[in-house]
Write a protein that holds these residues in place. Structure first.
Motif, PDB file in Angstrom:
ATOM      1  N   ASN A 101       0.822  -1.200   0.000  1.00 47.38           N
ATOM      2  CA  ASN A 101       0.000   0.000   0.000  1.00 47.38           C
ATOM      3  C   ASN A 101       0.858   1.252   0.000  1.00 47.38           C
ATOM      4  O   ASN A 101       0.516   2.260  -0.620  1.00 47.38           O
ATOM      5  CB  ASN A 101      -0.942  -0.018   1.209  1.00 47.38           C
ATOM      6  CG  ASN A 101      -2.256   0.665   0.918  1.00 47.38           C
ATOM      7  OD1 ASN A 101      -2.770   0.611  -0.198  1.00 47.38           O
ATOM      8  ND2 ASN A 101      -2.805   1.332   1.909  1.00 47.38           N
ATOM      9  N   ALA A 160      -6.880  -5.090  -9.129  1.00 43.31           N
ATOM     10  CA  ALA A 160      -6.883  -3.690  -9.563  1.00 43.31           C
ATOM     11  C   ALA A 160      -6.052  -3.497 -10.826  1.00 43.31           C
ATOM     12  O   ALA A 160      -6.359  -2.639 -11.658  1.00 43.31           O
ATOM     13  CB  ALA A 160      -6.361  -2.794  -8.443  1.00 43.31           C
ATOM     14  N   LEU A 225      -6.187   6.939  -7.415  1.00 45.00           N
ATOM     15  CA  LEU A 225      -6.295   5.810  -6.505  1.00 45.00           C
ATOM     16  C   LEU A 225      -7.583   5.836  -5.688  1.00 45.00           C
ATOM     17  O   LEU A 225      -8.015   4.812  -5.162  1.00 45.00           O
ATOM     18  CB  LEU A 225      -5.082   5.771  -5.567  1.00 45.00           C
ATOM     19  CG  LEU A 225      -3.769   5.327  -6.216  1.00 45.00           C
ATOM     20  CD1 LEU A 225      -2.600   5.581  -5.283  1.00 45.00           C
ATOM     21  CD2 LEU A 225      -3.826   3.857  -6.620  1.00 45.00           C
ATOM     22  N   ARG A 226      -8.210   7.008  -5.590  1.00 45.99           N
ATOM     23  CA  ARG A 226      -9.453   7.111  -4.835  1.00 45.99           C
ATOM     24  C   ARG A 226     -10.682   6.786  -5.679  1.00 45.99           C
ATOM     25  O   ARG A 226     -11.779   6.609  -5.154  1.00 45.99           O
ATOM     26  CB  ARG A 226      -9.571   8.521  -4.240  1.00 45.99           C
ATOM     27  CG  ARG A 226      -8.571   8.759  -3.124  1.00 45.99           C
ATOM     28  CD  ARG A 226      -8.501  10.202  -2.670  1.00 45.99           C
ATOM     29  NE  ARG A 226      -9.725  10.669  -2.028  1.00 45.99           N
ATOM     30  CZ  ARG A 226      -9.825  11.835  -1.403  1.00 45.99           C
ATOM     31  NH1 ARG A 226      -8.769  12.648  -1.337  1.00 45.99           N
ATOM     32  NH2 ARG A 226     -10.962  12.196  -0.837  1.00 45.99           N
ATOM     33  N   GLY A 228     -13.443   4.860  -7.377  1.00 45.52           N
ATOM     34  CA  GLY A 228     -14.052   3.582  -7.051  1.00 45.52           C
ATOM     35  C   GLY A 228     -14.016   3.226  -5.585  1.00 45.52           C
ATOM     36  O   GLY A 228     -14.630   2.246  -5.162  1.00 45.52           O
ATOM     37  N   GLN A 229     -13.290   4.022  -4.780  1.00 46.95           N
ATOM     38  CA  GLN A 229     -13.193   3.766  -3.352  1.00 46.95           C
ATOM     39  C   GLN A 229     -14.161   4.614  -2.544  1.00 46.95           C
ATOM     40  O   GLN A 229     -14.355   4.378  -1.354  1.00 46.95           O
ATOM     41  CB  GLN A 229     -11.763   4.028  -2.870  1.00 46.95           C
ATOM     42  CG  GLN A 229     -10.691   3.292  -3.640  1.00 46.95           C
ATOM     43  CD  GLN A 229     -10.873   1.793  -3.620  1.00 46.95           C
ATOM     44  OE1 GLN A 229     -11.087   1.202  -2.565  1.00 46.95           O
ATOM     45  NE2 GLN A 229     -10.818   1.165  -4.785  1.00 46.95           N
ATOM     46  N   GLU A 230     -14.739   5.636  -3.177  1.00 49.16           N
ATOM     47  CA  GLU A 230     -15.655   6.548  -2.492  1.00 49.16           C
ATOM     48  C   GLU A 230     -16.629   7.123  -3.519  1.00 49.16           C
ATOM     49  O   GLU A 230     -16.379   7.047  -4.722  1.00 49.16           O
ATOM     50  CB  GLU A 230     -14.877   7.662  -1.788  1.00 49.16           C
ATOM     51  CG  GLU A 230     -13.937   8.442  -2.702  1.00 49.16           C
ATOM     52  CD  GLU A 230     -12.989   9.340  -1.914  1.00 49.16           C
ATOM     53  OE1 GLU A 230     -13.361  10.503  -1.705  1.00 49.16           O
ATOM     54  OE2 GLU A 230     -11.920   8.857  -1.503  1.00 49.16           O
TER      55      GLU A 230
END
Length: 269
Positions: A101, A160, A225-226, A228-230
């Motif tokens: 990460n 991913a 990177l954000r 699809g995560q929020e």
């Protein structure tokens, strides 16, 4: 510039804003020991706020990128739990996930040079690079299931990188393939036949990175990177505030002025 930590398992060279990190355990095909994971994590921490470091190049010595986790270290995971470490195997595995990460979120451009063995944990590191350059005869693989183990920390990053459909196939078949197949899968961006071609491709990529403003690159990576995560609308709200700060900030002012004056911006000189 912060002082780089002393390392036993890594070779470090900072050259014109590019930090070259070479895994230096040739006797184990650069397999990742507990010490190597800790040292790489410390190096990334040391340069996290250094915008003068424009790119990080990951590679291995003696023709191998990384053959995965160190089997000797894994054998020690069968030790009895202690009060300080109730589950040694989970702690070891999760520690590598933290490293993945950290590489994934590094504000610098991370470039991986993939030669020889690119297995297990090395496969995972390849999946969190921004730019991957592979030797045609590199040996990619997810050997964990053949050892009776799941690729626990690696799997989300493989999904991913290449998508769920291909990742599922690679996972349950212990995927073994070469650089050309890695390119077809979208895991790498360039395939080279010779070391000379690798060096030339690396120089070209570094030149492209240097034309981009370092803080703008860092924000761009964070934004992507954000996805699809929020939820999208709040993410776009955040992106707008970052754009506004950039317009008024030193990079935005320098970039627009350089464009008007028909010259290179100061970060590209």
């Amino acid at each position: 510039m912060s002082t780089l930590p002393d390392c036993e398992t890594l070779l470090l060279k900072l050259e014109q804003g590019v930090l070259h990190i070479s895994f230096n355990r040739p006797q184990a095909r650069n397999a990742m020991s507990v010490r190597l994971v800790a040292e790489l994590s410390s190096v990334l921490d040391a340069v996290a706020e250094e915008r003068g470091v424009r790119a990080i190049v990951l590679r291995g010595v003696d023709g191998n990128f990384c053959a995965g986790g160190d089997i000797k270290d894994m054998a020690a995971l069968r030790q009895a739990p202690t009060a300080d470490n109730p589950d040694p195997a989970a702690a070891y595995n999760r520690g590598f996930g933290h490293l993945l990460n950290k590489v994934n979120a590094a504000p610098q451009a991370v470039i991986a040079i993939l030669e020889g063995a690119v297995l297990g944990g090395g496969f995972g590191l390849a999946c969190v690079s921004d730019v991957a350059i592979a030797k045609a005869d590199a040996k990619f693989g997810l050997p964990e299931t053949g050892l009776g183990l799941p690729p626990a920390q690696i799997a989300p990053f493989v999904v991913a990188r290449v998508g769920l459909t291909q990742a599922r196939r690679l996972g349950v078949c212990g995927g073994r393939f070469d650089g050309h197949e890695a390119l077809r899968l979208g895991m790498v961006h360039f395939v080279c036949e010779t070391q000379e071609q690798i060096d030339a491709q690396l120089a070209e990529v570094v030149g492209q990175v240097r034309r981009c403003a370092p803080q703008a690159n860092a924000v761009t990576k964070q934004l992507m990177l954000r996805v699809g995560q929020e939820p999208l609308e709040p993410l776009l709200d955040w992106a707008a505030t970052q754009f506004s700060a950039a317009v008024r900030g030193p990079e935005g002012m320098e970039g627009t002025m350089a464009f008007v004056q028909k010259r290179r911006p100061n970060w590209a000189e």
